[in-house]
Scaffold this motif. Structure first.
Motif, mmCIF file in Angstrom:
data_model
loop_
_atom_site.group_PDB
_atom_site.id
_atom_site.type_symbol
_atom_site.label_atom_id
_atom_site.label_comp_id
_atom_site.label_asym_id
_atom_site.label_seq_id
_atom_site.Cartn_x
_atom_site.Cartn_y
_atom_site.Cartn_z
ATOM 1 N N ASN A 253 0.817 -1.267 0.071
ATOM 2 C CA ASN A 253 0.032 0.067 -0.086
ATOM 3 C C ASN A 253 0.725 1.163 0.000
ATOM 4 O O ASN A 253 0.612 2.292 -0.589
ATOM 5 N N PHE A 254 2.080 1.267 0.771
ATOM 6 C CA PHE A 254 2.816 2.500 0.797
ATOM 7 C C PHE A 254 3.490 2.569 -0.565
ATOM 8 O O PHE A 254 3.845 3.820 -0.898
ATOM 9 N N LEU A 255 3.813 1.495 -1.046
ATOM 10 C CA LEU A 255 4.700 1.802 -2.275
ATOM 11 C C LEU A 255 3.924 2.028 -3.476
ATOM 12 O O LEU A 255 4.075 2.853 -4.302
ATOM 13 N N MET A 256 2.609 1.800 -3.377
ATOM 14 C CA MET A 256 1.499 2.214 -4.385
ATOM 15 C C MET A 256 1.340 3.707 -4.229
ATOM 16 O O MET A 256 1.373 4.549 -5.195
ATOM 17 N N ASP A 257 1.440 4.203 -3.004
ATOM 18 C CA ASP A 257 1.289 5.731 -2.822
ATOM 19 C C ASP A 257 2.460 6.454 -3.166
ATOM 20 O O ASP A 257 2.559 7.461 -3.954
ATOM 21 N N ALA A 258 3.661 5.770 -2.924
ATOM 22 C CA ALA A 258 4.789 6.447 -3.443
ATOM 23 C C ALA A 258 5.080 6.366 -4.841
ATOM 24 O O ALA A 258 5.787 7.447 -5.440
ATOM 25 N N SER A 259 4.539 5.467 -5.475
ATOM 26 C CA SER A 259 4.781 5.424 -6.989
ATOM 27 C C SER A 259 4.121 6.516 -7.779
ATOM 28 O O SER A 259 4.641 7.030 -8.872
ATOM 29 N N ARG A 260 3.170 7.527 -7.110
ATOM 30 C CA ARG A 260 2.588 8.387 -7.857
ATOM 31 C C ARG A 260 3.597 9.591 -7.982
ATOM 32 O O ARG A 260 3.479 10.602 -8.718
ATOM 33 N N ASP A 261 4.576 9.538 -7.099
ATOM 34 C CA ASP A 261 5.602 10.739 -7.487
ATOM 35 C C ASP A 261 6.835 10.205 -7.520
ATOM 36 O O ASP A 261 7.922 10.578 -7.264
ATOM 37 N N ALA A 262 6.929 9.122 -8.493
ATOM 38 C CA ALA A 262 8.391 8.223 -8.739
ATOM 39 C C ALA A 262 8.810 8.252 -10.202
ATOM 40 O O ALA A 262 7.581 8.199 -11.109
ATOM 41 N N SER A 263 9.980 8.217 -10.445
ATOM 42 C CA SER A 263 10.429 8.067 -11.654
ATOM 43 C C SER A 263 10.478 6.446 -12.139
ATOM 44 O O SER A 263 10.296 6.048 -13.110
ATOM 45 N N LEU A 264 10.740 5.675 -11.123
ATOM 46 C CA LEU A 264 10.930 4.222 -11.174
ATOM 47 C C LEU A 264 10.593 3.610 -9.430
ATOM 48 O O LEU A 264 11.215 4.240 -8.597
ATOM 49 N N VAL A 265 10.020 2.447 -9.588
ATOM 50 C CA VAL A 265 9.770 1.654 -8.436
ATOM 51 C C VAL A 265 10.637 0.476 -8.646
ATOM 52 O O VAL A 265 10.385 -0.350 -9.561
ATOM 53 N N VAL A 266 11.214 0.151 -7.646
ATOM 54 C CA VAL A 266 12.360 -0.982 -7.575
ATOM 55 C C VAL A 266 11.705 -1.806 -6.348
ATOM 56 O O VAL A 266 11.544 -1.568 -5.233
ATOM 57 N N VAL A 267 11.468 -3.116 -6.576
ATOM 58 C CA VAL A 267 10.975 -4.192 -5.868
ATOM 59 C C VAL A 267 11.933 -5.661 -6.088
ATOM 60 O O VAL A 267 12.509 -5.489 -6.872
ATOM 61 N N GLY A 268 11.693 -6.361 -5.357
ATOM 62 C CA GLY A 268 12.701 -7.645 -5.551
ATOM 63 C C GLY A 268 11.696 -8.848 -5.739
ATOM 64 O O GLY A 268 10.499 -8.758 -5.560
ATOM 65 N N ARG A 269 12.400 -9.974 -6.101
ATOM 66 C CA ARG A 269 11.708 -11.203 -6.450
ATOM 67 C C ARG A 269 12.650 -12.299 -6.119
ATOM 68 O O ARG A 269 13.612 -12.428 -6.630
ATOM 69 N N PRO A 275 9.735 -24.880 -12.745
ATOM 70 C CA PRO A 275 9.114 -24.647 -14.099
ATOM 71 C C PRO A 275 7.592 -24.263 -14.121
ATOM 72 O O PRO A 275 7.163 -23.895 -15.084
ATOM 73 N N PHE A 276 7.083 -24.719 -12.887
ATOM 74 C CA PHE A 276 5.548 -24.618 -12.772
ATOM 75 C C PHE A 276 5.146 -23.454 -12.013
ATOM 76 O O PHE A 276 5.815 -23.094 -11.054
ATOM 77 N N GLY A 277 4.288 -22.657 -12.346
ATOM 78 C CA GLY A 277 3.732 -21.624 -11.848
ATOM 79 C C GLY A 277 4.571 -20.155 -11.837
ATOM 80 O O GLY A 277 5.559 -20.181 -12.551
ATOM 81 N N ALA A 278 3.938 -19.106 -11.453
ATOM 82 C CA ALA A 278 4.548 -17.999 -11.472
ATOM 83 C C ALA A 278 4.773 -17.432 -10.426
ATOM 84 O O ALA A 278 3.608 -16.484 -9.825
ATOM 85 N N HIS A 279 5.469 -17.290 -9.556
ATOM 86 C CA HIS A 279 5.693 -16.909 -7.874
ATOM 87 C C HIS A 279 6.579 -15.525 -7.983
ATOM 88 O O HIS A 279 7.629 -15.702 -7.981
ATOM 89 N N ILE A 280 5.758 -14.384 -7.636
ATOM 90 C CA ILE A 280 6.635 -13.117 -7.617
ATOM 91 C C ILE A 280 6.523 -12.748 -6.156
ATOM 92 O O ILE A 280 7.026 -11.547 -6.055
ATOM 93 N N GLY A 281 5.849 -13.017 -5.380
ATOM 94 C CA GLY A 281 5.681 -12.379 -3.936
ATOM 95 C C GLY A 281 4.272 -11.521 -3.755
ATOM 96 O O GLY A 281 4.138 -10.859 -4.754
ATOM 97 N N PRO A 282 3.832 -11.507 -2.677
ATOM 98 C CA PRO A 282 2.590 -10.604 -2.526
ATOM 99 C C PRO A 282 2.559 -9.005 -2.640
ATOM 100 O O PRO A 282 2.006 -8.535 -3.367
ATOM 101 N N VAL A 283 3.888 -8.641 -1.979
ATOM 102 C CA VAL A 283 4.197 -7.081 -2.341
ATOM 103 C C VAL A 283 4.668 -6.821 -3.852
ATOM 104 O O VAL A 283 3.850 -5.955 -4.310
ATOM 105 N N THR A 284 5.482 -7.531 -4.394
ATOM 106 C CA THR A 284 5.599 -7.208 -5.899
ATOM 107 C C THR A 284 4.395 -7.382 -6.741
ATOM 108 O O THR A 284 4.090 -6.604 -7.648
ATOM 109 N N HIS A 285 3.585 -8.491 -6.545
ATOM 110 C CA HIS A 285 2.310 -8.448 -7.148
ATOM 111 C C HIS A 285 1.510 -7.420 -6.971
ATOM 112 O O HIS A 285 1.007 -6.804 -7.995
#
Length: 301
Positions: A253-269, A275-285
């Motif tokens: 939630n805080f990253l979403m708010d911060a993104s409104r005034d950002a040139s780039l948002v950086v998160v990890g995975r 080979p099965f599924g696409a797991h990126i984590g809840p925050v990154t998602h």
């Protein structure tokens, strides 16, 4: 020698926006740019047809990278742009190519009316399996959007870059993620806004509404952990102004708010080689689906 930046190109407006973003990034890095058009070949029924449909389709397919490259060279003189066409499935081909690149840029359709990305199955699969940073760029993203407003209140490429935003987990910080964010801020000569969200252990949570002192202690501990994590990077990048934010609540939630005034948002995975599924984590998602700025997803062990 700088490694290549790769763009997954399919002719859509979102992939063209990703190519323009990547060209600007290539200029900042002094890196070559490689446009990769992955397509599944002429449909079998068309290929066997005596009509000129297959030839026309092939001509149209070849135009996509050629015209995109010509446009980029005109708009970004000095950037070394090459093209490549590969027959195959994008979600299988692009993660493999990422092993040769410093960064992979993809386009994504913006969600109507709100910030964020509409991540299709191909984009999600590439983000989840590529082992280099993947940047998602929305259709319509322009160079001026990365910059602060001028005296008229409009963003302009002649004004400073907006801050880079980093989502940081102090429980398992990773050098690749932090280093990418600091490097991005340094190249843009802008500040880095480090955002950390935390929640108390479940068996302590019931105390918080009535125990403000305990809440204050937890807040102090979390802020201290954030400062200690960032300190070595402040020393490594002394020219980057760092703003630390430690909040009680969901980091997404805080990253979403911060993104409104950002040139780039950086998160990890976290890298998972299943080979099965696409797991990126809840925050990154959450960030991918709601960010108002381009998002860099940096894989780490």
């Amino acid at each position: 020698m700088p490694r290549t930046l790769i763009v997954g190109l399919d002719g859509s407006s979102e992939s063209r926006a990703a190519a323009d973003w990547a060209a600007r990034e290539a200029r900042l890095r002094g890196s070559p740019l490689r446009l990769v058009h992955v397509w599944e070949g002429v449909p079998e029924a068309m290929a066997e047809s005596p009509t000129p449909g297959a030839e026309s389709f092939q001509h149209w397919v070849e135009r996509i990278p050629r015209e995109a490259a010509a446009g980029l060279r005109a708009r970004h003189p000095g950037v070394d742009v090459t093209t490549e066409q590969i027959v195959g499935r994008a979600y299988e081909v692009l993660p493999g190519l990422a092993e040769e690149a410093d960064l992979l840029a993809l386009g994504s359709r913006g969600l109507s009316g709100i910030g964020g990305f509409m991540i299709g199955s191909v984009g999600l699969a590439v983000v989840a399996h590529a082992e280099c940073p993947v940047v998602l760029v929305r259709a319509g993203e322009q160079a001026a959007d990365e910059h602060t407003s001028d005296p008229t209140g409009m963003p302009s490429v002649t004004t400073p870059y907006r801050p880079v935003v980093l989502g940081l987990d102090t429980d398992s910080p990773d050098e690749a993620v932090i280093g990418f964010a600091f490097d991005a801020a340094a190249r843009r000569q802008t500040s880095l806004r480090v955002v950390h969200g935390w929640n108390p252990p479940p068996y302590y949570a019931y105390r918080l509404p009535a125990d403000l002192e305990y809440h204050g202690e937890l807040s102090t501990q979390q802020a201290k952990a954030l400062t200690e994590t960032v300190l070595p990077w402040r020393r490594k990048y002394p020219t980057v102004e760092v703003v630390e934010e430690s909040h009680w609540g969901r980091a997404g939630n805080f990253l979403m708010d911060a993104s409104r005034d950002a040139s780039l948002v950086v998160v990890g995975r976290r890298i998972r080689r299943s080979p099965f599924g696409a797991h990126i984590g809840p925050v990154t998602h959450a960030v991918l689906h709601h960010s108002a700025a381009p998002v860099a997803v940096v894989p780490h062990p």
